[in-house]
Motif scaffolding. Structure first.
Motif, mmCIF file in Angstrom:
data_model
loop_
_atom_site.group_PDB
_atom_site.id
_atom_site.type_symbol
_atom_site.label_atom_id
_atom_site.label_comp_id
_atom_site.label_asym_id
_atom_site.label_seq_id
_atom_site.Cartn_x
_atom_site.Cartn_y
_atom_site.Cartn_z
ATOM 1 N N ILE A 31 0.836 -1.201 0.000
ATOM 2 C CA ILE A 31 0.000 0.000 0.000
ATOM 3 C C ILE A 31 0.868 1.248 0.000
ATOM 4 C CG2 ILE A 31 -1.698 1.344 1.278
ATOM 5 C CD1 ILE A 31 -2.770 -1.303 2.389
ATOM 6 N N MET A 34 -3.490 5.573 1.563
ATOM 7 C CA MET A 34 -4.850 5.201 1.942
ATOM 8 C C MET A 34 -5.698 6.462 2.038
ATOM 9 S SD MET A 34 -4.286 2.093 4.633
ATOM 10 C CE MET A 34 -6.024 1.635 4.613
ATOM 11 N N ARG A 53 1.219 6.197 3.344
ATOM 12 C CA ARG A 53 1.440 5.193 4.371
ATOM 13 C C ARG A 53 2.868 5.213 4.914
ATOM 14 N NH1 ARG A 53 2.719 -0.234 5.027
ATOM 15 N NH2 ARG A 53 1.443 -1.313 6.582
ATOM 16 N N CYS A 96 -13.344 3.560 2.774
ATOM 17 C CA CYS A 96 -11.893 3.532 2.864
ATOM 18 C C CYS A 96 -11.349 2.989 1.545
ATOM 19 C CB CYS A 96 -11.488 2.626 4.022
ATOM 20 S SG CYS A 96 -9.712 2.404 4.222
ATOM 21 N N ALA A 98 -7.502 2.163 -0.764
ATOM 22 C CA ALA A 98 -6.045 2.021 -0.737
ATOM 23 C C ALA A 98 -5.533 1.900 -2.164
ATOM 24 C CB ALA A 98 -5.640 0.794 0.070
ATOM 25 N N TYR A 112 -7.333 4.730 -6.822
ATOM 26 C CA TYR A 112 -7.329 3.670 -5.819
ATOM 27 C C TYR A 112 -7.769 2.345 -6.412
ATOM 28 C CZ TYR A 112 -6.792 7.558 -2.639
ATOM 29 O OH TYR A 112 -6.309 8.670 -1.998
#
Length: 125
Positions: A31, A34, A53, A96, A98, A112
């Motif tokens: 990742i 996020m 991240r 959410c 990532a 994403y």
């Protein structure tokens, strides 16, 4: 593959606060960024905030700056969204997301490649 699970949504009065959590599992080491998006009923999904991240760099939409804070706990593979002074028009499903790509874009849904199932936030007036 990366799996994302949101929690913390619910009902809050206008002016109140909530903290959303997003727990990542799977290939979490891949990742790069996020983020949090929200989708009010009948509207497009919109960017709320994001966090790198590794470096912790944060990004926020203008509408939430000063009220919402995104943070992370890499040891728990979890990202948080603290929301203060919530308003009724901010009621939405909060998602959410990532990305494993370093595209330079953190603001669009296309940036994403992994999404959670969403958590409902309801704000009563």
């Amino acid at each position: 593959q990366v799996q994302l699970v949101e929690s913390g949504g619910g009902l809050v009065q206008a002016g109140g606060s909530l903290r959303l959590s997003c727990a990542a599992s799977g290939r979490t080491f891949s990742i790069y960024t996020m983020g949090w998006f929200r989708q009010p009923p009948g509207k497009e999904r919109e960017f709320v905030a994001a966090i790198n991240r590794r470096y912790g760099t944060t990004y926020s939409s203008e509408s939430v700056k000063g009220r919402f804070t995104i943070s992370k706990d890499n040891a728990k593979n979890t990202v948080y969204l603290r929301m203060n002074s919530l308003q009724p028009e901010e009621a939405a499903v909060y998602y959410c997301a990532a990305t494993t790509r370093n595209s330079g874009d953190v603001y669009t849904t296309a940036a994403y490649n992994y999404w959670g199932q969403g958590t409902q936030v309801t704000v009563s007036s």
